[in-house]
Design a protein around this motif. Sequence first.
Motif, PDB file in Angstrom:
ATOM      1  N   ALA A 182      47.359  68.747  55.384  1.00 33.71           N
ATOM      2  CA  ALA A 182      46.732  67.999  54.486  1.00 33.71           C
ATOM      3  C   ALA A 182      45.980  67.136  55.002  1.00 33.71           C
ATOM      4  CB  ALA A 182      47.866  67.173  53.613  1.00 33.71           C
ATOM      5  N   ALA A 183      44.973  66.240  54.187  1.00 32.68           N
ATOM      6  CA  ALA A 183      44.033  65.522  54.556  1.00 32.68           C
ATOM      7  C   ALA A 183      43.552  64.521  53.363  1.00 32.68           C
ATOM      8  CB  ALA A 183      42.877  66.023  55.389  1.00 32.68           C
ATOM      9  N   MET A 184      43.050  63.373  53.921  1.00 29.52           N
ATOM     10  CA  MET A 184      42.596  62.215  52.659  1.00 29.52           C
ATOM     11  C   MET A 184      41.693  61.360  53.437  1.00 29.52           C
ATOM     12  SD  MET A 184      42.272  60.766  49.922  1.00 29.52           S
ATOM     13  CE  MET A 184      43.411  61.715  48.875  1.00 29.52           C
ATOM     14  N   GLN A 185      40.522  61.359  52.685  1.00 31.57           N
ATOM     15  CA  GLN A 185      39.543  60.254  53.095  1.00 31.57           C
ATOM     16  C   GLN A 185      38.830  59.550  51.846  1.00 31.57           C
ATOM     17  OE1 GLN A 185      36.096  61.610  55.092  1.00 31.57           O
ATOM     18  NE2 GLN A 185      36.014  59.997  56.334  1.00 31.57           N
ATOM     19  N   VAL A 186      38.964  58.139  51.731  1.00 31.31           N
ATOM     20  CA  VAL A 186      38.366  57.382  50.787  1.00 31.31           C
ATOM     21  C   VAL A 186      37.189  56.827  51.358  1.00 31.31           C
ATOM     22  CG1 VAL A 186      38.735  55.994  48.912  1.00 31.31           C
ATOM     23  CG2 VAL A 186      40.495  57.253  49.675  1.00 31.31           C
ATOM     24  N   SER A 187      36.038  57.048  50.772  1.00 33.29           N
ATOM     25  CA  SER A 187      34.843  56.026  51.377  1.00 33.29           C
ATOM     26  C   SER A 187      34.001  55.539  50.306  1.00 33.29           C
ATOM     27  CB  SER A 187      33.928  56.972  52.004  1.00 33.29           C
ATOM     28  OG  SER A 187      33.547  58.212  51.355  1.00 33.29           O
ATOM     29  N   ASP A 188      33.064  54.931  50.388  1.00 35.07           N
ATOM     30  CA  ASP A 188      31.847  54.162  49.514  1.00 35.07           C
ATOM     31  C   ASP A 188      32.593  53.587  48.326  1.00 35.07           C
ATOM     32  OD1 ASP A 188      30.091  55.559  50.898  1.00 35.07           O
ATOM     33  OD2 ASP A 188      30.087  57.389  49.495  1.00 35.07           O
ATOM     34  N   VAL A 189      33.662  52.690  48.678  1.00 35.78           N
ATOM     35  CA  VAL A 189      34.519  51.829  47.740  1.00 35.78           C
ATOM     36  C   VAL A 189      33.411  50.516  47.127  1.00 35.78           C
ATOM     37  CG1 VAL A 189      36.211  50.187  47.336  1.00 35.78           C
ATOM     38  CG2 VAL A 189      36.480  52.367  48.830  1.00 35.78           C
ATOM     39  N   VAL A 190      33.163  50.700  45.935  1.00 33.66           N
ATOM     40  CA  VAL A 190      32.150  49.831  45.383  1.00 33.66           C
ATOM     41  C   VAL A 190      32.627  49.045  44.371  1.00 33.66           C
ATOM     42  CG1 VAL A 190      29.680  49.531  44.454  1.00 33.66           C
ATOM     43  CG2 VAL A 190      30.068  50.924  46.490  1.00 33.66           C
ATOM     44  N   MET A 191      32.297  47.557  44.201  1.00 33.58           N
ATOM     45  CA  MET A 191      32.920  46.979  43.001  1.00 33.58           C
ATOM     46  C   MET A 191      31.483  46.589  42.161  1.00 33.58           C
ATOM     47  SD  MET A 191      34.428  43.258  42.563  1.00 33.58           S
ATOM     48  CE  MET A 191      36.017  43.693  43.272  1.00 33.58           C
ATOM     49  N   THR A 192      31.324  47.003  41.090  1.00 33.11           N
ATOM     50  CA  THR A 192      30.221  46.657  40.211  1.00 33.11           C
ATOM     51  C   THR A 192      30.694  45.589  39.104  1.00 33.11           C
ATOM     52  OG1 THR A 192      29.086  48.865  40.697  1.00 33.11           O
ATOM     53  CG2 THR A 192      28.211  47.462  39.017  1.00 33.11           C
ATOM     54  N   LEU A 193      29.733  44.902  38.828  1.00 34.68           N
ATOM     55  CA  LEU A 193      30.160  43.687  37.914  1.00 34.68           C
ATOM     56  C   LEU A 193      28.908  43.401  36.875  1.00 34.68           C
ATOM     57  CD1 LEU A 193      31.445  42.483  40.927  1.00 34.68           C
ATOM     58  CD2 LEU A 193      32.902  41.255  39.181  1.00 34.68           C
ATOM     59  N   GLN A 194      29.538  43.059  35.610  1.00 32.67           N
ATOM     60  CA  GLN A 194      28.210  42.760  34.718  1.00 32.67           C
ATOM     61  C   GLN A 194      28.506  41.195  34.487  1.00 32.67           C
ATOM     62  OE1 GLN A 194      26.334  45.125  33.774  1.00 32.67           O
ATOM     63  NE2 GLN A 194      27.330  46.617  34.833  1.00 32.67           N
ATOM     64  N   ILE A 195      27.321  40.603  34.357  1.00 34.77           N
ATOM     65  CA  ILE A 195      27.651  39.096  34.147  1.00 34.77           C
ATOM     66  C   ILE A 195      26.412  38.657  33.115  1.00 34.77           C
ATOM     67  CG2 ILE A 195      26.809  36.626  35.048  1.00 34.77           C
ATOM     68  CD1 ILE A 195      27.675  37.404  37.557  1.00 34.77           C
ATOM     69  N   ALA A 196      27.109  37.989  32.099  1.00 29.75           N
ATOM     70  CA  ALA A 196      26.186  37.370  30.886  1.00 29.75           C
ATOM     71  C   ALA A 196      26.166  35.898  30.876  1.00 29.75           C
ATOM     72  CB  ALA A 196      26.746  37.830  29.579  1.00 29.75           C
ATOM     73  N   ALA A 197      25.185  35.169  30.395  1.00 26.61           N
ATOM     74  CA  ALA A 197      25.056  33.973  30.261  1.00 26.61           C
ATOM     75  C   ALA A 197      25.720  33.513  28.971  1.00 26.61           C
ATOM     76  CB  ALA A 197      23.703  33.514  30.070  1.00 26.61           C
ATOM     77  N   VAL A 198      26.483  32.296  29.027  1.00 24.62           N
ATOM     78  CA  VAL A 198      27.316  31.743  28.245  1.00 24.62           C
ATOM     79  C   VAL A 198      26.345  30.960  27.376  1.00 24.62           C
ATOM     80  CG1 VAL A 198      29.341  30.259  27.346  1.00 24.62           C
ATOM     81  CG2 VAL A 198      29.541  31.869  29.414  1.00 24.62           C
TER      82      VAL A 198
END
Length: 242
Positions: free
Chosen positions: A201-217
């Motif tokens: 068995a093998a496991m690899q996790v890569s390219d962990v990215v958080m993307t956020l949306q921002i709006a003006a109040v």
Amino acid sequence: MKQTIAGLILGLAASAGVAQAADRVTTTNFDVATLSAHDRVDLAVLSDTGSTASLSMAGLIPAADFRVMGDYYSPTFKGWFNTASLQFDVRDGYRITALTIDAKVTGALYVTPPPAGLEQFERPFAKNSFYASWTVDGNPAIYRVGGSDIDGSQPYSSTVDQLIAGRSVLQFSTSADAGALSYERYVCTDHCWYDRYPAFAAMQVSDVVMTLQIAAVPEPTMWMLLLGGLGLVGAVARRRKA
């Protein structure tokens, strides 16, 4: 509102446009810092278009490639976990409206087909998994992305609405693992030998990215203008009916 909607998030002041990893980053409308982590999390801005920004999170899930050849007498496992607290400070007049976690996952599973009639505890196996979960302080909901028994390469993604304004802390918990058990039996006919059925068995996790949306109040004056406009429309409609 004098400023247009600018969703700059999770950024890093980068020299010559090159993102540099750090445990604290700053952009026009957003700051983020690693308050604590079991293993270091390096933050860096990948893109920033104003209303959307993406941040790499190296270390949140390990880039290491876990490979396990199953032992013949007891299961063999390799794994990793991390916990991290990230503090977000959104500038006045803005808020985070959505958050997406993306990761590229590559797994491998192989079990040599064993002979029939084995007891459950004798059967060889191969398995793997990865998970990332997070929650926002003050919000009891727990969000999760991940999977198990992954054979091949595929992307994983999870998007949730996150209305975050001012200062908030996101708590992350992540894990990745691989495990296998091989099987062997002692066989005798005119001579004796070990009949073996390996598992991997093998496991690899890569390219962990958080993307956020921002709006003006909208500012209070904008709300007043909007309500005034709606009132005017209603008055005109009533006059026409009369």
